[in-house]
Design a protein around this motif. Structure first.
Motif, PDB file in Angstrom:
ATOM      1  N   ILE A 288      13.412  70.355  10.966  1.00  0.00           N
ATOM      2  CA  ILE A 288      13.966  71.131   9.870  1.00  0.00           C
ATOM      3  C   ILE A 288      15.476  70.896   9.839  1.00  0.00           C
ATOM      4  N   LEU A 289      15.974  70.388   8.734  1.00  0.00           N
ATOM      5  CA  LEU A 289      17.399  70.122   8.594  1.00  0.00           C
ATOM      6  C   LEU A 289      18.153  71.412   8.279  1.00  0.00           C
ATOM      7  N   SER A 290      19.389  71.484   8.746  1.00  0.00           N
ATOM      8  CA  SER A 290      20.229  72.660   8.502  1.00  0.00           C
ATOM      9  C   SER A 290      21.496  72.234   7.775  1.00  0.00           C
ATOM     10  N   ASP A 291      22.324  73.207   7.442  1.00  0.00           N
ATOM     11  CA  ASP A 291      23.583  72.921   6.753  1.00  0.00           C
ATOM     12  C   ASP A 291      24.546  72.127   7.636  1.00  0.00           C
ATOM     13  N   LYS A 292      24.335  72.170   8.935  1.00  0.00           N
ATOM     14  CA  LYS A 292      25.208  71.435   9.842  1.00  0.00           C
ATOM     15  C   LYS A 292      24.893  69.943   9.885  1.00  0.00           C
ATOM     16  N   ASP A 293      23.720  69.565   9.416  1.00  0.00           N
ATOM     17  CA  ASP A 293      23.308  68.166   9.439  1.00  0.00           C
ATOM     18  C   ASP A 293      23.926  67.438   8.249  1.00  0.00           C
ATOM     19  N   LYS A 294      24.581  66.307   8.501  1.00  0.00           N
ATOM     20  CA  LYS A 294      25.366  65.619   7.473  1.00  0.00           C
ATOM     21  C   LYS A 294      24.745  64.313   6.984  1.00  0.00           C
ATOM     22  N   PHE A 295      24.261  63.483   7.875  1.00  0.00           N
ATOM     23  CA  PHE A 295      23.689  62.204   7.440  1.00  0.00           C
ATOM     24  C   PHE A 295      22.722  61.677   8.491  1.00  0.00           C
ATOM     25  N   ILE A 296      21.872  60.760   8.045  1.00  0.00           N
ATOM     26  CA  ILE A 296      20.888  60.105   8.904  1.00  0.00           C
ATOM     27  C   ILE A 296      21.150  58.610   8.858  1.00  0.00           C
TER      28      ILE A 296
ATOM     29  N   GLY B 141      23.646  62.618  12.257  1.00  0.00           N
ATOM     30  CA  GLY B 141      25.008  63.087  12.440  1.00  0.00           C
ATOM     31  C   GLY B 141      25.080  64.547  12.054  1.00  0.00           C
ATOM     32  N   SER B 142      25.457  65.407  12.998  1.00  0.00           N
ATOM     33  CA  SER B 142      25.412  66.851  12.759  1.00  0.00           C
ATOM     34  C   SER B 142      26.620  67.523  13.391  1.00  0.00           C
TER      35      SER B 142
ATOM     36  N   VAL C 286      28.479  65.358  16.046  1.00  0.00           N
ATOM     37  CA  VAL C 286      27.784  64.806  17.210  1.00  0.00           C
ATOM     38  C   VAL C 286      26.584  64.000  16.749  1.00  0.00           C
ATOM     39  N   ALA C 287      26.080  63.163  17.644  1.00  0.00           N
ATOM     40  CA  ALA C 287      24.919  62.322  17.353  1.00  0.00           C
ATOM     41  C   ALA C 287      23.672  62.920  17.993  1.00  0.00           C
ATOM     42  N   ILE C 288      22.616  63.025  17.215  1.00  0.00           N
ATOM     43  CA  ILE C 288      21.324  63.499  17.706  1.00  0.00           C
ATOM     44  C   ILE C 288      20.315  62.379  17.485  1.00  0.00           C
ATOM     45  N   GLN C 289      19.713  61.876  18.558  1.00  0.00           N
ATOM     46  CA  GLN C 289      18.734  60.801  18.420  1.00  0.00           C
ATOM     47  C   GLN C 289      17.407  61.391  17.961  1.00  0.00           C
ATOM     48  N   LEU C 290      16.881  60.850  16.870  1.00  0.00           N
ATOM     49  CA  LEU C 290      15.664  61.388  16.265  1.00  0.00           C
ATOM     50  C   LEU C 290      14.399  60.680  16.737  1.00  0.00           C
TER      51      LEU C 290
ATOM     52  N   ASN D 170      24.969  55.741  20.022  1.00  0.00           N
ATOM     53  CA  ASN D 170      24.719  56.714  18.955  1.00  0.00           C
ATOM     54  C   ASN D 170      26.017  57.376  18.505  1.00  0.00           C
ATOM     55  N   GLU D 171      26.853  57.730  19.465  1.00  0.00           N
ATOM     56  CA  GLU D 171      28.108  58.400  19.144  1.00  0.00           C
ATOM     57  C   GLU D 171      29.045  57.481  18.360  1.00  0.00           C
ATOM     58  N   GLU D 172      29.087  56.219  18.736  1.00  0.00           N
ATOM     59  CA  GLU D 172      29.939  55.269  18.020  1.00  0.00           C
ATOM     60  C   GLU D 172      29.466  55.072  16.590  1.00  0.00           C
ATOM     61  N   VAL D 173      28.144  55.034  16.393  1.00  0.00           N
ATOM     62  CA  VAL D 173      27.597  54.873  15.045  1.00  0.00           C
ATOM     63  C   VAL D 173      27.968  56.068  14.173  1.00  0.00           C
ATOM     64  N   VAL D 174      27.837  57.268  14.711  1.00  0.00           N
ATOM     65  CA  VAL D 174      28.184  58.465  13.947  1.00  0.00           C
ATOM     66  C   VAL D 174      29.664  58.461  13.594  1.00  0.00           C
ATOM     67  N   GLU D 175      30.509  58.065  14.525  1.00  0.00           N
ATOM     68  CA  GLU D 175      31.945  58.029  14.263  1.00  0.00           C
ATOM     69  C   GLU D 175      32.290  57.013  13.179  1.00  0.00           C
ATOM     70  N   ILE D 176      31.648  55.838  13.225  1.00  0.00           N
ATOM     71  CA  ILE D 176      31.927  54.788  12.235  1.00  0.00           C
ATOM     72  C   ILE D 176      31.501  55.232  10.843  1.00  0.00           C
ATOM     73  N   VAL D 177      30.309  55.802  10.732  1.00  0.00           N
ATOM     74  CA  VAL D 177      29.810  56.229   9.424  1.00  0.00           C
ATOM     75  C   VAL D 177      30.662  57.363   8.863  1.00  0.00           C
ATOM     76  N   SER D 178      31.013  58.325   9.698  1.00  0.00           N
ATOM     77  CA  SER D 178      31.773  59.487   9.219  1.00  0.00           C
ATOM     78  C   SER D 178      33.196  59.120   8.814  1.00  0.00           C
ATOM     79  N   SER D 179      33.738  58.058   9.391  1.00  0.00           N
ATOM     80  CA  SER D 179      35.118  57.677   9.088  1.00  0.00           C
ATOM     81  C   SER D 179      35.214  56.563   8.051  1.00  0.00           C
ATOM     82  N   ALA D 180      34.086  56.164   7.453  1.00  0.00           N
ATOM     83  CA  ALA D 180      34.118  55.118   6.426  1.00  0.00           C
ATOM     84  C   ALA D 180      34.961  55.577   5.239  1.00  0.00           C
TER      85      ALA D 180
END
Length: 472
Positions: free
Chosen positions: A302-310, A219-220, A228-232, A323-333
């Motif tokens: 390389i992680l940056s300051d914009k990266d929030k969680f994995i 989540g970045s 947004v969601a970035i698939q790793l 992926n987008e739904e997962v990022v939204e759910i985690v960020s809004s917990a």
């Protein structure tokens, strides 16, 4: 996804005060973190005899200083998912995370074995590389600025050499893990196996190894400050052309069943079994000669300051959430410590909505917050989690023993994995694990008025071998 990102050089050899122990960073970064732990490798080896007692290692529903984890049993039987977060892994600035999704008769045992053993093997190889680096520290610190950046013998950039060392550690540890499973005296992995998605976060460096169809995303914030969601990692399934090509070269077959045309599976050349729905896995030795491998896809970011969680999760989550739904759910917990639980509960609701006639798959989630901050203890207590003791969740997961070990039954090959019932030809007293499986099966009969059918099994049917056919 799946590619290597070179490391920008951050440091060179320099003198420090006599009070500080210096580990050379000849390859651009200190391989095991900027903060050195007082704990030595021998201390780790001693402690590993009692893995469950390590305070910085959690493997059940709960949270750590920078993460939360949660798993929920599906409707297929015993929970075959496993997960781990190991902080202070080798040093204070290193975190190991992993999610493992087992399949087959003994998949739950394979997943737990990999969860407990793979991090130790990775640690062993990393320590071996560290020792080699320390042996060459004198030469490193006597080099000029140019030789600090380039290996004079091979002309390889120092940053690339670090990347190669981490890659080699992941490859060797995965190979050693699969070798141990093959020779395990009590655990039959012939038609059982596990996925593995693992990450090592060291400072701003993120190293990843992946086999199977569990997944990691990031989540970045983008340029518009939107999350947004970035698939790793890539889901390594047989539908990928490169995976299918390798399997076919090894005489394995890849095709989809008529009643599930969207699911490509791996089959033996001489039998319509086992129908493995992934191209890489630990175990599954019936298919290892026919193209299924345990070589991980390695990547570095390389992680940056914009990266929030994995977020790491098994396919029970990705089957129903994007992926987008997962990022939204985690960020809004409501709280960070509840993010993994809320995500699993959201996936469970989606299973009932999208696939009302299917049996929900097991779900396991690890949420790692990159800034290392979690909720206050009062918020944590409200969630009712405990990282100190192993407990069953509300879906009736089997309780592991303190040492993480469970009964390891012998494999009975001639039955269909889709079946909810298993015969016990020895008429022996069922173990706690088997008793739990029976209870879950009984509970499942009352789950829905509709007949529950599994949407996608990792295996379709176990192969039948004649007596004259040697076991691979």
């Amino acid at each position: 996804m799946g590619g290597c990102v070179s490391i920008s050089s951050r440091s060179t050899c320099s003198s420090r005060s006599n009070e500080e122990t210096v580990y050379p960073s000849c390859f651009g970064i200190d391989m095991f973190g900027r903060k050195r732990s007082r704990k030595t490798f021998s201390d780790h080896i001693t402690t590993l005899q009692h893995l469950s007692s390590i305070p910085s290692r959690i493997y059940t529903n709960g949270r750590s200083r920078s993460s939360c984890v949660f798993t929920q049993q599906g409707r297929k039987g015993i929970n075959q998912d496993a997960m781990i977060v190991w902080e202070d892994f080798m040093s204070e600035d290193v975190i190991f995370c992993g999610v493992f999704d087992g399949h087959g008769p003994h998949g739950h045992l394979v997943a737990r074995k990999v969860r407990d053993t793979l991090p130790v093997k990775l640690m062993t190889f990393l320590h071996s590389f560290e020792s080699k680096m320390n042996e060459s520290s004198a030469n490193c610190c006597n080099r000029n600025a140019k030789s600090d950046v380039v290996d004079p013998e091979k002309g390889i950039l120092a940053d690339d050499k670090v990347d190669l060392l981490w890659r080699e550690a992941f490859l060797k540890s995965y190979k050693a893990m699969d070798k141990e499973l093959r020779s395990h005296p009590n655990l039959d992995c012939f038609c059982s196996g596990s996925t593995a998605v693992t990450i090592v976060k060291q400072g701003s460096n993120l190293f990843m190894g992946n086999i199977g169809d569990s997944r990691a995303i990031l989540g970045s914030k983008d340029s518009n400050d939107s999350l947004v969601a970035i698939q790793l990692t890539v889901d390594l399934k047989p539908n990928l052309p490169r995976e299918a090509e390798r399997i076919k070269r090894c005489r394995g077959r890849v095709f989809a069943l008529q009643d599930e045309p969207e699911v490509q599976r791996v089959w033996l050349p001489f039998d319509d079994a086992p129908g493995l729905a992934m191209a890489r896995a630990f175990g599954d030795f019936c298919l290892k000669e026919y193209g299924v491998i345990s070589i991980p896809e390695f990547s570095h970011r390389i992680l940056s300051d914009k990266d929030k969680f994995i977020v790491l999760a098994s396919d029970g989550v990705w089957d129903v959430l994007s992926n987008e739904e997962v990022v939204e759910i985690v960020s809004s917990a409501s709280t960070r410590s509840s993010a993994a639980r809320i995500l699993v509960e959201s996936a469970a609701r989606e299973w009932k909505t999208k696939y009302p006639t299917s049996k929900m798959d097991d779900c396991a989630v690890v949420c790692l917050f990159i800034d290392g901050k979690m909720d206050s203890e009062s918020d944590y207590d409200e969630q009712g989690f405990s990282s100190a003791t192993l407990q069953s969740n509300h879906s009736g997961n089997a309780v592991e023993s303190d040492d993480g070990h469970n009964p390891e039954p012998c494999l009975q090959r001639n039955f269909t994995v889709r079946s909810a019932e298993e015969n016990d030809p020895n008429n022996r007293i069922p173990t706690d694990v088997e008793a739990n499986e029976e209870n879950v099966a009984n509970e499942d009969q009352n789950w829905s008025g509709l007949e529950g059918v599994t949407r996608v099994n990792s295996l379709v049917q176990l192969p039948r071998f004649s007596e004259e056919r040697p076991r691979p």
